[in-house]
Enzyme design. Structure first.
Site, PDB file in Angstrom:
ATOM      1  N   CYS A  16     -30.001  53.537 -27.582  1.00  0.00           N
ATOM      2  CA  CYS A  16     -30.982  52.522 -27.211  1.00  0.00           C
ATOM      3  C   CYS A  16     -32.424  52.982 -27.406  1.00  0.00           C
ATOM      4  O   CYS A  16     -33.352  52.194 -27.231  1.00  0.00           O
ATOM      5  CB  CYS A  16     -30.755  52.090 -25.763  1.00  0.00           C
ATOM      6  SG  CYS A  16     -29.293  51.027 -25.578  1.00  0.00           S
ATOM      7  N   LYS A  19     -34.272  50.887 -30.056  1.00  0.00           N
ATOM      8  CA  LYS A  19     -34.708  49.518 -29.780  1.00  0.00           C
ATOM      9  C   LYS A  19     -36.159  49.310 -30.193  1.00  0.00           C
ATOM     10  O   LYS A  19     -36.991  50.211 -30.061  1.00  0.00           O
ATOM     11  CB  LYS A  19     -34.600  49.238 -28.282  1.00  0.00           C
ATOM     12  CG  LYS A  19     -33.424  48.389 -27.866  1.00  0.00           C
ATOM     13  CD  LYS A  19     -33.523  48.043 -26.392  1.00  0.00           C
ATOM     14  CE  LYS A  19     -32.441  47.064 -25.979  1.00  0.00           C
ATOM     15  NZ  LYS A  19     -32.551  46.712 -24.552  1.00  0.00           N
ATOM     16  N   SER A  47     -35.613  33.820 -21.059  1.00  0.00           N
ATOM     17  CA  SER A  47     -35.632  34.430 -19.727  1.00  0.00           C
ATOM     18  C   SER A  47     -35.557  35.951 -19.780  1.00  0.00           C
ATOM     19  O   SER A  47     -35.549  36.601 -18.747  1.00  0.00           O
ATOM     20  CB  SER A  47     -34.451  33.911 -18.898  1.00  0.00           C
ATOM     21  OG  SER A  47     -33.225  34.391 -19.411  1.00  0.00           O
ATOM     22  N   LYS A  48     -35.482  36.541 -20.978  1.00  0.00           N
ATOM     23  CA  LYS A  48     -35.401  38.008 -21.144  1.00  0.00           C
ATOM     24  C   LYS A  48     -34.194  38.583 -20.412  1.00  0.00           C
ATOM     25  O   LYS A  48     -34.242  39.701 -19.892  1.00  0.00           O
ATOM     26  CB  LYS A  48     -36.688  38.686 -20.652  1.00  0.00           C
ATOM     27  CG  LYS A  48     -37.944  38.237 -21.384  1.00  0.00           C
ATOM     28  CD  LYS A  48     -39.181  38.939 -20.842  1.00  0.00           C
ATOM     29  CE  LYS A  48     -40.436  38.453 -21.538  1.00  0.00           C
ATOM     30  NZ  LYS A  48     -41.658  39.076 -20.998  1.00  0.00           N
ATOM     31  N   ASP A  67     -24.809  44.005 -29.375  1.00  0.00           N
ATOM     32  CA  ASP A  67     -25.614  45.220 -29.316  1.00  0.00           C
ATOM     33  C   ASP A  67     -25.061  46.220 -30.321  1.00  0.00           C
ATOM     34  O   ASP A  67     -23.838  46.389 -30.425  1.00  0.00           O
ATOM     35  CB  ASP A  67     -25.577  45.826 -27.907  1.00  0.00           C
ATOM     36  CG  ASP A  67     -26.860  46.566 -27.571  1.00  0.00           C
ATOM     37  OD1 ASP A  67     -27.329  47.342 -28.440  1.00  0.00           O
ATOM     38  OD2 ASP A  67     -27.392  46.381 -26.470  1.00  0.00           O
TER      39      ASP A  67
END
Length: 351
Positions: A16, A19, A47-48, A67
């Protein structure tokens, strides 16, 4: 792996930490045309939140997420397990159950296909452990390795955990330790101990299924999983501009060796992006440099961060710990004040 050269190509920093920064991402997403509102889209990207949720009946809604990222460890099988665990986590962060998953693969045709087989084997095992079915996928020839999942789950429309619906008086509970980004950075330069990396891998390959199922028996008002934006980045999203919170630095579960590496400046660029994005919303009192870095550190396959009714928090913490999770009450949600996030105290670990 066959030889040092291929090993370097396979693992040159991922998870991650790869990202896009939250600030950059928000700048792009806010310009996208939204089209007419769909009353059945209960949770969308505006809305994240961790995943999209679409209602299909009065008592059923589909949870959809994906992901994928480059490797952050050298072993392909382990990487497959970590990437799959991370992708599956978004379903659990919404309070849902995993149903199906699709592989997402970027892989160089010139690389040993046995490596790809090991990645997919690791991912498949975690989907099965989650109680889901691996239903297919898509692959492309690429210069670098990337792997992950598109995951579909189910949740009752009245039992969705959004990330921004916390209430004043809620306690914040974190279910996994922080510091895997720093540990993986240290490992790439040969500084992390074998024991610390074994602990980090064990954490990154632990599904959030058990934590989610236990928490579902309590009054959870909001939930997210802590991944690339770090503890403070995801906490900032939970506050949603309408709440504030206090965090007890000494209560935050961490990998002790990560404190040492933070003090040695073995940090991630993504961690600094997180600091730049949310630093203005955070104040530190009686803290330390290592504490700040661990709270900004991007996590791969991190734990759930729960905002739970204050009357339930102690019992939930106790049950999570009884199940073998390093869960801790780490703070409290309050009414909005002049500073969104106040962190007091230092993390406990190697100095």
């Amino acid at each position: 792996m066959n030889g040092k050269e291929e090993k370097i190509v396979f693992c040159k920093g991922g998870g991650c930490t790869a990202k896009l920064g939250a600030g950059l991402l928000s700048h792009v997403l806010e310009k996208l045309p939204k089209g007419p509102a769909d009353e059945n889209l209960l949770v969308g990207y505006d809305s994240k939140d961790d995943a999209a949720v679409y209602r299909i009946s009065e008592d059923a809604a589909v949870v959809q997420t994906l992901d994928f990222f480059p490797p952050m460890v050298d072993d392909p099988y382990t990487f497959g397990k970590i990437a799959a665990t991370n992708a599956l986590s978004d379903i659990y962060a919404m309070g849902g159950q995993v149903k199906t998953a699709l592989n997402i693969v970027c892989f160089p045709e010139s690389m040993d296909l046995n490596i790809l087989g090991e990645i997919l084997r690791g991912g498949s095992e975690k989907v099965l452990e989650a109680g889901g079915t691996l239903a297919g996928g898509h692959s492309i020839n690429d210069t670098d390795v990337k792997y992950g999942l598109s995951v579909m789950g189910m949740v009752h429309p009245d039992q969705i955990w959004s990330n921004n619906s916390g209430q004043p008086g809620d306690r914040l509970i974190l279910t996994k330790r922080l510091g895997v980004g720093i540990l993986c950075t240290a490992n790439r330069v040969g500084e992390a101990s074998k024991e610390a990396m074994e602990q980090a891998v064990a954490s990154m390959t632990t599904l959030n299924r058990k934590a989610s199922e236990i928490a579902a028996r309590y009054r959870v008002h909001a939930c997210t999983d802590v991944t690339g934006f770090g503890f403070l980045g995801h906490l900032h999203e939970m506050m949603d501009g309408r709440l504030s919170c206090r965090v007890d630095g000494a209560a935050v579960p961490i990998f002790p060796e990560a404190v040492h590496h933070a003090n040695e400046f073995l940090l991630t660029a993504a961690g600094q992006k997180n600091r730049n994005h949310v630093g203005a919303y955070v104040t530190f009192e009686d803290s330390s440099f290592a504490t700040e870095e661990l709270l900004f550190d991007p996590q791969t396959s991190g734990g759930l961060l729960l905002a739970v009714d204050g009357k339930d928090a102690k019992e939930l913490e106790k049950e999570l710990q009884k199940a073998g999770l390093p869960a801790k009450i780490v703070g409290e949600v309050t009414e909005k004040t002049d500073m969104e996030i106040r962190v007091r105290g230092k993390v406990n670990g190697m100095t």
